[in-house]
Write an enzyme that holds these catalytic residues in place. Sequence first.
Site, PDB file in Angstrom:
ATOM      1  N   ASN A  10     110.266  69.608  46.210  1.00 33.35           N
ATOM      2  CA  ASN A  10     109.231  68.942  45.417  1.00 33.35           C
ATOM      3  C   ASN A  10     108.006  69.842  45.475  1.00 33.35           C
ATOM      4  O   ASN A  10     107.306  69.883  46.492  1.00 33.35           O
ATOM      5  CB  ASN A  10     108.941  67.565  46.025  1.00 33.35           C
ATOM      6  CG  ASN A  10     107.931  66.791  45.221  1.00 33.35           C
ATOM      7  OD1 ASN A  10     107.388  67.297  44.235  1.00 33.35           O
ATOM      8  ND2 ASN A  10     107.669  65.564  45.633  1.00 33.35           N
ATOM      9  N   ARG A  89     112.576  68.070  42.110  1.00 37.64           N
ATOM     10  CA  ARG A  89     111.893  66.925  41.495  1.00 37.64           C
ATOM     11  C   ARG A  89     110.958  67.452  40.405  1.00 37.64           C
ATOM     12  O   ARG A  89     110.156  68.352  40.651  1.00 37.64           O
ATOM     13  CB  ARG A  89     111.073  66.173  42.534  1.00 37.64           C
ATOM     14  CG  ARG A  89     110.291  65.066  41.898  1.00 37.64           C
ATOM     15  CD  ARG A  89     109.282  64.457  42.821  1.00 37.64           C
ATOM     16  NE  ARG A  89     108.532  63.449  42.104  1.00 37.64           N
ATOM     17  CZ  ARG A  89     107.228  63.283  42.213  1.00 37.64           C
ATOM     18  NH1 ARG A  89     106.521  64.054  43.009  1.00 37.64           N
ATOM     19  NH2 ARG A  89     106.621  62.342  41.537  1.00 37.64           N
ATOM     20  N   HIS A 178     108.108  57.366  38.708  1.00 41.98           N
ATOM     21  CA  HIS A 178     108.868  56.794  39.836  1.00 41.98           C
ATOM     22  C   HIS A 178     110.302  56.437  39.444  1.00 41.98           C
ATOM     23  O   HIS A 178     110.947  55.637  40.108  1.00 41.98           O
ATOM     24  CB  HIS A 178     108.199  55.519  40.393  1.00 41.98           C
ATOM     25  CG  HIS A 178     106.857  55.752  41.020  1.00 41.98           C
ATOM     26  ND1 HIS A 178     105.795  54.897  40.842  1.00 41.98           N
ATOM     27  CD2 HIS A 178     106.405  56.734  41.818  1.00 41.98           C
ATOM     28  CE1 HIS A 178     104.743  55.341  41.505  1.00 41.98           C
ATOM     29  NE2 HIS A 178     105.091  56.464  42.099  1.00 41.98           N
ATOM     30  N   ARG A 239      93.559  55.342  42.271  1.00 46.19           N
ATOM     31  CA  ARG A 239      93.545  55.160  40.812  1.00 46.19           C
ATOM     32  C   ARG A 239      93.237  53.717  40.452  1.00 46.19           C
ATOM     33  O   ARG A 239      93.702  52.793  41.126  1.00 46.19           O
ATOM     34  CB  ARG A 239      94.896  55.548  40.211  1.00 46.19           C
ATOM     35  CG  ARG A 239      95.181  57.024  40.289  1.00 46.19           C
ATOM     36  CD  ARG A 239      96.567  57.357  39.789  1.00 46.19           C
ATOM     37  NE  ARG A 239      97.207  58.282  40.704  1.00 46.19           N
ATOM     38  CZ  ARG A 239      98.512  58.392  40.881  1.00 46.19           C
ATOM     39  NH1 ARG A 239      99.345  57.612  40.203  1.00 46.19           N
ATOM     40  NH2 ARG A 239      98.999  59.248  41.735  1.00 46.19           N
ATOM     41  N   GLU A 383     114.056  58.619  47.484  1.00 48.54           N
ATOM     42  CA  GLU A 383     114.142  59.456  46.278  1.00 48.54           C
ATOM     43  C   GLU A 383     114.876  60.764  46.568  1.00 48.54           C
ATOM     44  O   GLU A 383     115.594  61.274  45.709  1.00 48.54           O
ATOM     45  CB  GLU A 383     112.727  59.750  45.761  1.00 48.54           C
ATOM     46  CG  GLU A 383     112.065  58.521  45.160  1.00 48.54           C
ATOM     47  CD  GLU A 383     110.566  58.654  45.010  1.00 48.54           C
ATOM     48  OE1 GLU A 383     109.861  58.495  46.022  1.00 48.54           O
ATOM     49  OE2 GLU A 383     110.081  58.897  43.898  1.00 48.54           O
TER      50      GLU A 383
END
Length: 398
Positions: A10, A89, A178, A239, A383
């Site tokens: 990643n 990823r 996601h 956020r 993941e």
Amino acid sequence: MSNSLILVLNCGSSSVKGAVLNHHTGEVLLSCLAEKLNLPDAYITFKYNDEKEVQDLSHKPHHTGAIEALMEALAAHNLDQRIGAVGHRVVHGGERFKESVIIDDAVLHDIEKCITLAPLHNPAHLLGIHAAQNVFHHIPHIAVFDTAFHQTIPEHAYTYATPYELYEQYGLRRYGMHGTSYRYIAGEAARILNRPEDNLSLVIAHLGNGASISAVLDGKSRDTSMGLTPLEGLMMGTRCGDIDPGVFSFLHEQTGMDVNQINELFNKKSGLLGVSGVSNDYRMVEEAAQTGNKRARLALDIFAYRLAKYIAAMTVANGRLDALVFTGGIGENAKDMRAAVIGYLGFLGLQIDDHLNAEMRFGNSGIITSSQSPLAMVVATNEELMIAQDSAHLAGLM
Ligand code: AMP
């Protein structure tokens, strides 16, 4: 020894996260995190057999340097010859990628085309892919996209109510993120409930530092809260999530901030951090609230209330609810938040079981509602395992 281990990578703009997995068992044999890339004090941390080792990368503080260091570490532990594929990823696959693919020149070209949709992420992924292909040149590389799972969302759910030409010209629409986690969770929830995945209506809340929620019907995404970018939807660590678009011009007029500054405010200084003034980290905000910090308490209240509203909305997308699933660092651990959210959802018949809810933490997966209630459950996400399984499948290693 067979070459059936998978290296999962990643790559961010200043970091490379890596893990070597057995895709059958999910066992992680070695992991690493390179940080501060492109800065003079870059370094990489390896974890092997529960022991950590930090290596300086200042002499090669870039993605290639990090991946070369990883290769050396793999060789030192006799793992290098056992890697059968590398899974990458990739955050944004636009409308082009509906599933994981083996990386070739055409795929690289299309990932590049998606840079306009993920200007911070996709360039870093491409850097990482090129660096990894140079070091691991004899094995297949696979791209696994965060957006791919959401490509089944119907048009009426992904189209923004803006001039349609903007979708046609620039690809302006909801994409969602996601997706790899949702795909994993949908499979795991079905397994735990002993129900077929293709006849199951799930609302899944992935609540980590970034947070989103999805309606997954019969194994397919029907709607999700993140949009063109990961800013839309739930309240997150830093956020703001959903906000009146009019706030943009309001802030500009009142404070003189420009587009970049407002964007930064919404992305980096809002959410749990902005409201609480304490931290973006849920645990720390919870600790502050427990010691009487009112803004921290308010931040947690907003988080739970908005999540409950979104769960009800996602139930509309599916038409029915077989199980509500919590995952991600917050979803898997914050039991008081789960109780508060389920408290709001009594009108759907949901009722928490305090004992079960307290048990499902720290990696435990299972049901948290009482026996008369529709199901709510906790499922720990993975993941990396999903990326490893896709990679093994496409590389013919299953
Ligand atoms: P993730 O991005 O999935 O790693 O999740 C990170 C978030 O999970 C952070 O906000 C953490 O504070 C939160 N988290 C991790 N462990 C706990 C815990 N035991 N209780 C509450 N929140 C937690």
